[in-house]
Design a protein around this motif. Structure first.
Motif, short mmCIF file in Angstrom:
data_model
loop_
_atom_site.label_atom_id
_atom_site.label_comp_id
_atom_site.label_asym_id
_atom_site.label_seq_id
_atom_site.Cartn_x
_atom_site.Cartn_y
_atom_site.Cartn_z
N ILE A 20 -11.51 -0.76 -4.62
CA ILE A 20 -10.97 0.20 -3.64
C ILE A 20 -9.87 -0.49 -2.82
O ILE A 20 -10.04 -1.63 -2.39
N THR A 21 -8.77 0.20 -2.63
CA THR A 21 -7.60 -0.41 -2.00
C THR A 21 -7.93 -1.00 -0.63
O THR A 21 -7.51 -2.11 -0.30
N GLN A 22 -8.70 -0.26 0.16
CA GLN A 22 -9.07 -0.76 1.49
C GLN A 22 -9.91 -2.04 1.40
O GLN A 22 -9.74 -2.95 2.20
N VAL A 23 -10.77 -2.09 0.41
CA VAL A 23 -11.61 -3.28 0.22
C VAL A 23 -10.72 -4.48 -0.10
O VAL A 23 -10.90 -5.57 0.45
N LEU A 24 -9.75 -4.26 -0.96
CA LEU A 24 -8.82 -5.35 -1.28
C LEU A 24 -8.08 -5.80 -0.02
O LEU A 24 -7.99 -7.00 0.26
N ARG A 25 -7.57 -4.84 0.74
CA ARG A 25 -6.81 -5.18 1.95
C ARG A 25 -7.68 -5.97 2.93
O ARG A 25 -7.26 -6.99 3.47
N ASP A 35 -0.68 0.93 1.39
CA ASP A 35 -1.73 1.64 2.13
C ASP A 35 -1.63 3.14 1.99
O ASP A 35 -1.32 3.86 2.93
N PRO A 36 -1.92 3.67 0.78
CA PRO A 36 -1.94 5.13 0.64
C PRO A 36 -2.94 5.74 1.64
O PRO A 36 -3.90 5.07 2.02
N SER A 37 -2.69 6.97 2.03
CA SER A 37 -3.58 7.62 3.01
C SER A 37 -5.03 7.63 2.52
O SER A 37 -5.96 7.62 3.30
N SER A 38 -5.20 7.63 1.20
CA SER A 38 -6.54 7.68 0.61
C SER A 38 -7.13 6.30 0.41
O SER A 38 -8.10 6.15 -0.33
N ALA A 84 2.22 4.24 4.14
CA ALA A 84 3.00 4.20 5.37
C ALA A 84 3.84 2.94 5.49
O ALA A 84 4.90 2.94 6.10
N ARG A 85 3.38 1.82 4.92
CA ARG A 85 4.11 0.56 5.09
C ARG A 85 5.17 0.33 4.02
O ARG A 85 5.82 -0.73 4.02
N ALA A 86 5.32 1.27 3.10
CA ALA A 86 6.30 1.09 2.01
C ALA A 86 7.71 0.90 2.54
O ALA A 86 8.52 0.21 1.94
N VAL A 87 8.00 1.50 3.68
CA VAL A 87 9.37 1.46 4.21
C VAL A 87 9.83 0.02 4.42
O VAL A 87 11.00 -0.31 4.20
N LYS A 88 8.94 -0.85 4.82
CA LYS A 88 9.31 -2.25 4.99
C LYS A 88 8.84 -3.10 3.81
O LYS A 88 9.55 -4.01 3.38
N TYR A 89 7.66 -2.78 3.28
CA TYR A 89 7.01 -3.69 2.34
C TYR A 89 7.07 -3.24 0.88
O TYR A 89 6.64 -3.98 0.00
N PRO A 141 11.43 -0.84 10.62
CA PRO A 141 10.06 -0.64 11.10
C PRO A 141 9.07 -0.89 9.97
O PRO A 141 9.42 -0.75 8.79
N SER A 142 7.86 -1.24 10.32
CA SER A 142 6.82 -1.39 9.29
C SER A 142 6.20 -0.05 8.93
O SER A 142 5.51 0.06 7.92
N ALA A 143 6.42 0.97 9.74
CA ALA A 143 6.04 2.34 9.38
C ALA A 143 6.93 3.29 10.17
O ALA A 143 7.30 3.00 11.31
#
Lengths: 467, 467
Positions: A115-120, A133-136, A153-158, A248-250
């Motif tokens: 799960i993406t959150q678990v990885l993060r 960090d997809p909303s899901s 949300a962080r794609a704009v910077k990352y 911005p990071s988001a």
């Protein structure tokens, strides 16, 4: 598709009898993702534990011409995980190990069911940062993120998922297991099959391991919510912030309705917004030096104050930051809880956002639908939730698709495209002719064919129906 | 290949008689790049000015089964621009316009013949930053950078060419003109043909326009040169810097010999280095706030001081910075001026650099060759210049390739690969079996086939010879 006892036995021999399911409840459970109200149950659900098992399943499927759909966290919004032909639904949930966090090289090797959150969270404990960090992210799988080239949300910077995938272990439709590239930051060695696989929505092979790039984790961020009296000015402010030299990071956009719905349906958010605000921007900057972040926040304030805005809310505490993010992430869920809807994932160069927003509203008026718009404005990625509300079933079926076609035609005319981060999957495939010429689509079909000549790998996705 | 007057006339009709060349001098001029001492002159050189002209050339070439090689700045190091079959050499030099600098969306649209340095300088005048900086940037073309997926010194923080290519106008081998994607930062719309084209070395089509991402330009940087008494410790320091949470904007490694050669052969460098230093790291951090850069430089000093180093040189002036960069960039040129050589472009995860360096020297000893190593250590990308010196011709031809094969086997065993940024082209293609299985290579061959069934587009590159 009705599976013969012979096939079921063979599948049981591969993954073990406890991981093959033919009961209706399980099949229905794996028959849907978050795409509208579709349910296409697999004929059988299997849960492999290793690449070797996936390989054997693919060989079996090829021998008997059985469709196979890799299934992740089932949070997809384009129907990528739907078993259209009711074939083998291959849930990747048991392949959920973080195999290695390589702190020396800032890389992580994961199985697709993580799960993406678990990885993060796991890499964050080591001071490392996986930015996507997809909303899901609380329930989606990394494998699904790779399949759809997910953003957030962080794609704009990352950047998006594709910017973090260094190397993939893939089971090809013929059962062969390959690594697509190398565990390196740079690679100019042959055609880039890694990037061909990312975003291919499970139609070219099954990802069974991924090597992902990490960054050192930034220690600080500043989050602010800026209320605009005019929605189009909020869109205009987006590119003005970049022109001021800030990344911005988001940089998230929510129109009035989006916030209202979210506040109504998501619990525990204590944010008050005024009815006269047409839209909000949620803006984050991050880094390691709080004093620099304050300087950047001040620069952003200078930019947005040139527009008609109300008082800016700075999130002072972690709780307040979490509340603002929950408000933003809750929009889709809130709309869904309230009405039948269709979600489009339009994307344009960010400066074109005001034109896109205006155009979407005009098209909605023309075809009689209401839309709730929000999304990753820093990327020019606007999610358009089209709400059925009290529209008649007939209009919903006949008129709305015409409107969607016009919306996509608009995105293309603005040099954007159909999907920024959700993929094409099942629900958008018959709009692909808007973005691509016939021969361009034929190239894609041929790529599909060389990987999967029997068309068993997630058939019926991405490529338009032949008419 | 001898071209008939009929073909020459048809080419003249397409691009105009002044832009078709059959004289030996011109053909020889376009017959080489910077790859060893190879010269494969095209049978005819054409210089189209538009995508439409390129398209007509490709249609003609398909009709008559003529090989076409797109030719850029001819700075390539893998032989991508060599006209192996002496067919049509298509120089892209007239397509050298920066078509649009989009300051609203931080994008630039260029033709392929724009020199990388020109692009960087032009956007810098608007406060914008195109970070990709191959050592050859003063003369290489953006089209060539896209073909080879070029990197450079700033890749460690900012990524390589592929990370900046948003959309490409491509003339396919059949003459059709397509745009591969959209002018957006995110895109999940069908298979990623943009990234398939990047790094495909002119074998799948001819890039005629590119839309590239830009960043706001950072205003400051700090550059330091760190002398190490032991080369392997210099390599070890590289990953230690990242583990300390720093992402330098450049992190370059030069072993002793590399610096010596460069100082001897490149004019105007006033840097003194001591003979007892086995290697140097050139380290840059960049940003908008000088005080933060000093903090980061201090953190880097703390890290490197744990190794056996001599006094660190901080570049105080722009002149000193330029001198250090000239020294670094001059290495390849210096080696080349002095001896016949072969340049390998090895890449591994950065923590494996010490093992790679040690292994290369051992392999050199085994096969009797000397190597000069330097490169982008932050990316794990080590250039290995193998110097002929006084080696016999026979050993150069017979023994060195065995050594190179062992070097590549070593990179693969360290989870790296054959080329980080130079491409495979002509000189490395018969090592591809080390990196890829037979069926993996067949997939690449099939991709080549669907784009170019007549095999007219830069034939004899990337894919290994059939034996």
């Amino acid at each position: 598709m009705q599976f013969t006892p012979e096939i079921i036995q063979k599948l049981e021999a591969i993954v073990g009898p406890s991981f093959v399911f033919t009961d209706e409840e399980t099949r229905k459970h794996y028959g849907h993702d978050e795409t509208e109200d579709y349910n296409f149950p697999p004929g059988v659900v299997v849960k492999p534990a290793t690449a070797q098992e996936v390989s054997e399943i693919m060989k079996l499927a090829n021998k008997y011409y059985l469709a196979v759909v890799p299934i992740g966290g089932r949070t997809g919004l384009s129907g990528g995980a739907l078993s259209l032909l009711h074939g083998i639904g291959m849930s990747m949930e048991r392949m959920n190990k973080i195999l290695e966090i390589d702190e020396q090289n800032l890389q992580v090797t994961v199985e697709p069911g993580v799960i993406t959150q678990v990885l993060r969270d796991t890499v964050a404990q080591k001071g490392l940062f996986y930015p996507v960090d997809p909303s899901s992210m609380g329930s989606c799988f990394i494998g699904g993120n790779i399949a759809e080239n997910s953003g957030g949300a962080r794609a704009v910077k990352y950047g998006v998922t594709k910017d973090y995938v260094l190397n993939l272990e893939v089971v090809l439709p013929n059962g062969e297991i390959i690594w697509t590239g190398a565990n390196t930051l740079k690679n100019s060695t042959g055609y880039n099959l890694t990037q061909l696989m990312v975003g291919s929505e499970g139609t070219l092979g099954v990802v069974t391991k991924a090597v992902l790039k990490l960054w050192p984790k930034n220690s600080h961020n500043v989050l602010m919510l800026v209320p605009f009296y005019k929605a189009e000015q909020a869109c205009e402010a987006v590119s003005a912030i970049f022109r001021a030299g800030i990344v911005p990071s988001a940089l998230e956009f929510m129109e009035r309705d989006a916030i209202d719905w979210s506040l109504k349906y998501v619990d525990g958010i204590s944010v008050t917004v005024k009815p006269e605000h047409q839209a909000h921007l949620l803006i984050e900057v991050d880094g390691n030096y709080p004093e620099i972040l304050m300087l950047e926040a001040e620069k952003i304030m200078e930019v947005v104050e040139k527009f008609e805005i109300d008082e800016i809310l700075f999130a002072d505490t972690e709780d307040q930051k979490n509340a603002l993010w929950r408000m933003r992430r809750g929009v889709a869920e809130a709309v869904k809880a309230n009405s039948i809807y269709k979600e489009e994932d339009t994307v344009v160069p960010r400066y074109e956002l005001p034109k896109l927003l205006k155009g979407i509203k005009e098209i909605g008026n023309k075809y009689g639908f209401k839309s709730v718009c929000y999304g990753h404005a820093g990327d020019g990625n606007l999610h358009v939730n089209i709400v059925k509300g009290d529209m008649t079933d007939e209009n919903w079926k006949k008129e709305v698709p015409k409107g969607i076609r016009e919306i996509f035609e608009l995105t293309i005319s603005l040099k954007g495209t159909l999907s920024g981060e959700h993929g094409i999957g099942f629900v958008q495939k018959n709009f692909m002719d808007i973005a691509f010429s016939k021969s361009h689509l034929e190239l894609m079909e041929q790529i599909k064919y060389i990987f999967d000549p029997n068309n068993i790998m997630n058939p019926g996705k991405i490529l338009p129906d032949k008419v």
